[in-house]
Design an enzyme around this catalytic site. Sequence first.
Site, short mmCIF file in Angstrom:
data_model
loop_
_atom_site.label_atom_id
_atom_site.label_comp_id
_atom_site.label_asym_id
_atom_site.label_seq_id
_atom_site.Cartn_x
_atom_site.Cartn_y
_atom_site.Cartn_z
CG ASP A 37 -36.04 -12.81 -16.23
OD1 ASP A 37 -35.99 -14.04 -16.00
OD2 ASP A 37 -36.68 -12.32 -17.17
CE LYS A 38 -32.11 -18.89 -17.37
NZ LYS A 38 -32.64 -19.77 -18.49
NE ARG A 94 -32.01 -9.84 -36.26
CZ ARG A 94 -32.02 -10.41 -35.05
NH1 ARG A 94 -32.96 -10.10 -34.17
NH2 ARG A 94 -31.12 -11.30 -34.73
CE LYS A 110 -37.62 -11.10 -26.97
NZ LYS A 110 -36.76 -10.74 -28.10
CB SER A 126 -30.89 -19.84 -21.53
OG SER A 126 -30.19 -20.78 -22.33
#
Length: 434
Positions: A79-80, A167, A186, A82
């Site tokens: 996976d990647k 947060r 995740k 960004s």
Amino acid sequence: MDARRIIARLRDGETPDHDQLQWFAKGLADGGVTDAQAGAFAMAALLNGLTDEGRVGLTLAMRDSGKVLKWDLDGPVLDKHSTGGVGDCVSLVLAPALAACGAYVPMISGRGLGHTGGTLDKMEAIPGLHTDLEEAQFRDVVARAGCAIVSATKDIAPADRRLYAVRDVTSTVESLDLITASILSKKLAAGLDGLVLDVKIGSGAFMKNMDEAKSLAEALVTTANEAGCKTAAVISDMNQPLAPSLGNALEVAASCAVLTGRKQGALLDLSATLGGVVLANAGLAGDVATGHAMILSAISSGTAAEYFGRMIAAMGGPIKFMDDPKRFLPESTVIREVAAASDGYVSAMDGQALGMVVVDLGGGRKVETDKIDYAVGLSDMTTLGAKVRKGQPLARVHASRMDHAEAAVRAVQKAITIAPDAPVVPDLIREGIG
């Protein structure tokens, strides 16, 4: 255990141990930890920080607060991720390209955040396509199509969902440790064998300088590798949109143009770079250069486009989508050109402002309940360093109403600086980490 003792330990500059972090994450997930306690924990983490060991412990604890997927496939699961930018539709290009190279890509993605577009919103611009798949459907699409781009179920890292919301209202979003744990919990819950991270820097990114970007990249890479997922990062430039289009359907069209070999440029270059890194780390390529070439070959041969079309059909979209993507994608009723106000060179672009133009047109959300207009956005964007004449188009605005289009034209003109001298254009790839 007691949440108060864990918070006090972090408040006093000590990092809670593995068992305490596991207990606290479970309490975040099941409500055993109150909002006040979650906020106090987040503030203590922001002010005092965690050790490297503590950051790994929190990441794993948040991952383990829900379901962790396991795969039985005949290739590595990759996976990647960004950190967010404008015109960044790499996921739509890279996921099918990696699948075409023998990997499986179970990509759990998000929606638009602030000025940055969301991968799920882009996918849902395709008629009939659903990103909220049940686990069995998700597994079936990954097995059959090689990749799937979906939303996280409630079972994936529920502690992160709770802590993220806290947060947001306690001014603790900026914590490097909590950002790292949020992103990776995740991703690691997806059961990955390898991950490549695209950390953005520049006017259209959340990280505005190299020190910030490098600190985040190093924290992410170190933590992910310590957690057992082979990971590397690329720091890439986001001082101008990555693709020539901004907006959901327009970015899908731009991705399809790359996948079908009709367009080249920064989107293709960055996709190949990220793909080369993760393929090499996974052993599918002998080195990064070979992996880079494999991604380009998968695209030029049309194989990546076939995988993308297969994924779309498996997720409920049109079966023959890739035959003519524009036939299926929604189009705006009003299109206006943005004219250059003077002769010169494009010397700067305010990426954040350009992203907000798309949001203001209806292509993003100002509040969670906003409905997306998938057709609106910007296309045919100029690039940094381009020489322009007064009156020459810098971009095209796609809108649903004329007044919206006129406001967008003014905003785009303000976001693009034209100067008499040519600027120094930053390299797309700024640095590699790991």
